[in-house]
Design an enzyme around this catalytic site. Structure first.
Site, mmCIF file in Angstrom:
data_model
loop_
_atom_site.group_PDB
_atom_site.id
_atom_site.type_symbol
_atom_site.label_atom_id
_atom_site.label_comp_id
_atom_site.label_asym_id
_atom_site.label_seq_id
_atom_site.Cartn_x
_atom_site.Cartn_y
_atom_site.Cartn_z
ATOM 1 N N SER A 72 -11.833 83.587 101.659
ATOM 2 C CA SER A 72 -11.208 84.408 100.642
ATOM 3 C C SER A 72 -12.234 85.081 99.487
ATOM 4 O O SER A 72 -12.029 85.893 98.903
ATOM 5 C CB SER A 72 -10.242 83.647 99.850
ATOM 6 N N ASP A 87 -7.415 82.788 89.185
ATOM 7 C CA ASP A 87 -6.120 82.120 89.671
ATOM 8 C C ASP A 87 -6.290 80.579 89.844
ATOM 9 O O ASP A 87 -5.408 80.160 90.276
ATOM 10 C CB ASP A 87 -5.796 82.851 90.760
ATOM 11 N N HIS A 132 -10.171 80.986 92.645
ATOM 12 C CA HIS A 132 -11.054 82.263 92.933
ATOM 13 C C HIS A 132 -11.515 82.513 91.564
ATOM 14 O O HIS A 132 -10.970 82.315 90.662
ATOM 15 C CB HIS A 132 -10.442 83.358 93.592
#
Length: 381
Positions: A40, A340, A343
């Site tokens: 991610s 968040d 990340h």
């Protein structure tokens, strides 16, 4: 009119912009393409095309800072891979699962998928851990690339394509620890995974070198003890568990450092095996830990708190994560390190990317490596 000083919170973005523009001028287009693998931290829109794996990244406030819309990136804006592409004068990488013609992928393609591990899922099943995440491991991503490469080459020798391309090998490996941790597996059971994770990354590098890769950027692991979600899960009243200069959890950061030590040793071994290949270590750990040691230098405030989250400790609440209707967003994402709770913000990613393009957290910096690549091409000619 008198000049107006830039507010401190804008300094990281202004610095990143100036370095990226300088890098773009310096590169002279010596890389014909960028091929990216990872999770991610590098995913530009693959997981969102696999359904629920993309989580909330298809809805606001994700993407609000740069794109003004959600793109499937796990951030408010651009990622490190985006800044590197722009800094080297190449277009933003298309996600492989977004589809496209071979021409669309000629200057690069991204295979990174959120939740991806370096190890195949069979490894975890053999350890008695039931995988709940994507099966798009590093090995699977490279197999997809091998299938696509002939069409990108379009009649040329695929080695010629790889010779002039930059390979971004991740970040990959973090989820091999994250996923078990989030399932409640203990450190003593997870730490022995590290040599196997490094072996999987090494195997992937070898595969790409055999295909013709000449320049690879291989990131280490971030200091996971500074990640708000981890700080929330493992919060303790014992001050001895925290680093005095950062507030991060010591034992989690020790795991990251152990991973990075083994990775560095393996990269040294690979360099000796492939003396004509440039394997660059991206020191994500030092790049990020500096945000917590001296946040004011980078314009960050409350660096251990998420920008998008809830009222829980470290501004994270697993019952109301970023994207949830009850989540809140800080007024200025550029003053935050974490977007968040897991990340990073565009501001943090941009600052890290600048340190890879110009130094000091890549040796050689990508702009200098780029110049070397161009010179080698001339010498070969």
């Amino acid at each position: 009119m008198a000049s107006v000083a830039s507010p401190p919170r804008l300094l990281p973005l202004l610095l990143a912009l100036s370095l990226l523009l300088g890098a773009r001028r310096a590169s002279g287009g010596c890389y014909s393409a960028i091929f990216s693998f990872g999770d991610s931290l590098a995913d530009t829109g693959n997981a969102i095309r696999l359904g629920g794996l993309g989580g909330p990244t298809g809805t606001p406030p994700y993407g609000r800072t740069f794109f003004n819309r959600p793109t499937g990136r796990f951030s408010d804006g651009r990622l490190i891979v985006d800044f590197i592409a722009q800094g080297l004068g190449l277009p933003l990488l298309r996600p492989y699962l977004g589809g496209g013609s071979s021409e669309d992928f000629r200057q690069g393609v991204n295979f990174a998928v959120a939740g991806a591990t370096a190890l195949d899922l069979s490894f975890f099943r053999e350890k008695g851990i039931q995988p709940t995440w994507t099966d798009k491991s590093l090995h699977v991503q490279i197999q997809l690339f091998k299938q696509l490469l002939p069409s990108i080459a379009a009649g040329r020798d695929p080695k010629d394509v790889l010779n002039s391309s930059l390979i971004l090998m991740g970040e990959i490996g973090g989820n091999d620890y994250n996923q078990p941790f989030f399932q409640g597996i203990k450190l003593d059971e997870i730490r022995p995974f590290v040599p196997s994770v490094i072996s999987a990354i090494s195997s992937g590098i070898n595969d790409l070198i055999e295909l013709g890769a000449k320049t690879l950027l291989v990131p280490g692991n971030f200091p996971i003890g500074c990640v708000p979600v981890y700080l929330d899960i493992y919060k303790s009243y014992n001050v001895e568990e925290y680093e005095s200069d950062t507030g991060c959890i010591k034992w989690l950061n020790e795991l990251s450092k152990y991973h990075n030590r083994l990775l560095l040793a393996e990269l040294d071994r690979l360099r000796k095996l492939h003396p004509n290949v440039m394997i660059i270590y991206a020191n994500y750990y030092d790049a990020m830990i500096s945000f917590f040691r001296a946040p004011e230098v980078f314009g960050f405030k409350a660096p251990l708190h998420a920008c998008c989250g809830s009222d829980g400790p470290y501004s994270v609440n697993r019952n109301a994560p970023c994207g949830h209707r009850n989540a809140k967003v800080c007024s200025d994402p550029s003053s935050s390190v974490s977007w968040d709770g897991i990340h990073l913000t565009e501001a943090a990613y941009g600052t890290i990317a600048s340190s890879l393009l110009e130094g000091p957290h890549a040796n050689p910096p990508l702009t200098r490596a780029c110049s070397s690549t161009r010179q080698n091409a001339v010498d070969d000619f």
